[in-house]
Design an enzyme around this catalytic site. Structure first.
Site, mmCIF file in Angstrom:
data_model
loop_
_atom_site.group_PDB
_atom_site.id
_atom_site.type_symbol
_atom_site.label_atom_id
_atom_site.label_comp_id
_atom_site.label_asym_id
_atom_site.label_seq_id
_atom_site.Cartn_x
_atom_site.Cartn_y
_atom_site.Cartn_z
ATOM 1 N N LYS A 1 5.508 13.984 -27.681
ATOM 2 C CA LYS A 1 3.558 12.779 -27.927
ATOM 3 C C LYS A 1 2.675 13.943 -26.672
ATOM 4 O O LYS A 1 1.539 13.761 -27.776
ATOM 5 C CB LYS A 1 3.844 11.592 -26.453
ATOM 6 C CG LYS A 1 4.636 11.094 -26.628
ATOM 7 C CD LYS A 1 5.070 10.482 -25.672
ATOM 8 C CE LYS A 1 6.428 9.129 -25.713
ATOM 9 N NZ LYS A 1 6.941 8.310 -24.982
ATOM 10 N N GLN B 1 6.449 6.190 -18.853
ATOM 11 C CA GLN B 1 7.677 6.798 -19.155
ATOM 12 C C GLN B 1 8.464 6.584 -19.054
ATOM 13 O O GLN B 1 8.981 7.130 -17.772
ATOM 14 C CB GLN B 1 7.952 8.417 -19.775
ATOM 15 C CG GLN B 1 8.665 9.358 -20.841
ATOM 16 C CD GLN B 1 8.779 8.561 -21.792
ATOM 17 O OE1 GLN B 1 7.689 8.758 -22.561
ATOM 18 N NE2 GLN B 1 9.797 8.378 -22.457
ATOM 19 N N ASP C 1 1.884 1.353 -25.540
ATOM 20 C CA ASP C 1 3.508 0.869 -25.644
ATOM 21 C C ASP C 1 2.894 -0.279 -26.347
ATOM 22 O O ASP C 1 4.454 -0.784 -26.447
ATOM 23 C CB ASP C 1 4.252 1.756 -24.194
ATOM 24 C CG ASP C 1 5.074 2.203 -24.980
ATOM 25 O OD1 ASP C 1 5.078 3.105 -25.584
ATOM 26 O OD2 ASP C 1 5.461 3.419 -23.492
#
Ligand code: NAD
Length: 294
Positions: free
Chosen positions: A54, A98, A121
């Site tokens: 990422k 994460q 997200d």
């Protein structure tokens, strides 16, 4: 006729190149680059690799990284404090934690602590609620990546029968809502669906989001269907090496499907690209380059 291979890797590279050009122009206008904070806890090697991927993608398009790494022995309160600071930080447009978190860390409090406007997200209940209501907002990256891939390849969705296998909050549920919003007739199948083959054989579009190697066999697919494989499974080959495979028996299914995504190189690269796209959406809104979410 063998299936058209839906090359998510190539599309992702094209989209990221476009983003890099746009970002350059915006930075001059706004006076700062877009910013993303990826927060990682513990030493899970897969999570570390995803976060590196990422951050490298951010670098390619000109997004500044504000990531932090917490030890598994650190306190959840420290993570929440950091999220609070990042919510206030004007340089940061996107925040994500994460997953999975180490044992003993509840993922819900950090998720709820993220400012929904920076929830790149798309997993905050406010953004999931917007999706359910059909309102614009930040969408979760993997299902968004699947939708963008279908759209970019000109695959019709409206009026078609779509079957999503897997009902997680991360992939299956939001994707079924996105397909519904695109006017597909959607069936959501899962581990308790009695005759999966009967359900998948009826589909014009099948999406596998399960995490079982090669679960979808050729005899479970209608000839001419579009097959999207979200699954990522690491298996051992007879020679003892590790291989990455999806939830679809790719070699057999590609002989009868109209179109199919490979693993790797299909949905995975689109997921990361949609994270960048969400960060840019937040940046544009916060910098008044646009007035609403797309
Ligand atoms: P999950 O474990 O949270 O959910 C799996 C779902 O599959 C569950 O809803 C379960 O009901 C269903 N299921 C399990 N066994 C089944 C069976 N035999 N038949 C039918 N349904 C069954 O997983 P997830 O987070 O949704 O991820 C699914 C897969 O997608 C995993 O392989 C994961 O690694 C992968 N994934 C890939 C990306 C990407 O970017 N490509 C992103 C997220 C997840």
């Amino acid at each position: 006729m063998p299936a058209k291979i839906l090359d998510g890797k190539a599309l992702a590279a094209r989209l990221q190149a476009e983003m890099a050009t746009q970002v350059q122009a915006w930075v001059t206008q706004v006076g700062r680059p877009p910013g993303l904070a990826v927060l990682r806890v513990g030493e899970d090697p897969a999570s570390a690799a995803y976060v590196r991927g990422k951050e490298r993608a951010c670098e390619r398009v000109g997004i500044a990284s504000f990531g932090r790494h917490f030890s598994a022995q650190d306190s959840p309160a420290h993570l929440l404090d950091t999220i609070g600071q990042l919510n206030q930080d004007e340089r940061v447009d996107g925040i994500l934690v994460q997953l999975p978190l180490p044992p003993g860390w509840d993922p819900i409090p950090p998720l709820l602590a993220i400012d929904p406007g920076k929830d790149v997200d798309g997993l905050h209940p406010l953004n999931l609620g917007r999706l359910l209501r059909g309102e614009p907002g930040l969408r979760s990256c993997t299902p968004l990546g699947v939708m963008r891939l279908l759209q970019a390849e000109g695959i019709p969705i409206a009026g078609r029968k779509a079957v999503v296998v897997g009902r997680s909050i991360l992939v299956g549920k939001p994707l079924s809502l996105m397909l519904l919003a695109a006017d597909a007739t959607v069936t959501l199948a899962h581990s308790r669906t009695p005759d999966l083959a009967e359900v998948t054989r009826a589909a014009d579009i099948v999406v596998m989001a399960v995490g079982r190697p090669r679960l979808l066999r050729a005899d479970m697919v209608k000839p001419g269907a579009v097959v999207i494989d979200v699954g990522i499974n690491r298996i051992e080959t007879p020679a003892g090496s590790e291989q990455l495979v999806g939830d679809v028996d790719y070699e057999a299914v590609k002989e009868l499907a109209a179109a199919i995504t490979p693993v790797p190189g299909g949905v995975g690269p689109m997921t990361v690209t949609m994270l960048l796209a969400n960060t840019l959406e937040s940046y544009k809104l916060r910098s008044q380059l646009s007035e609403t979410w797309v």
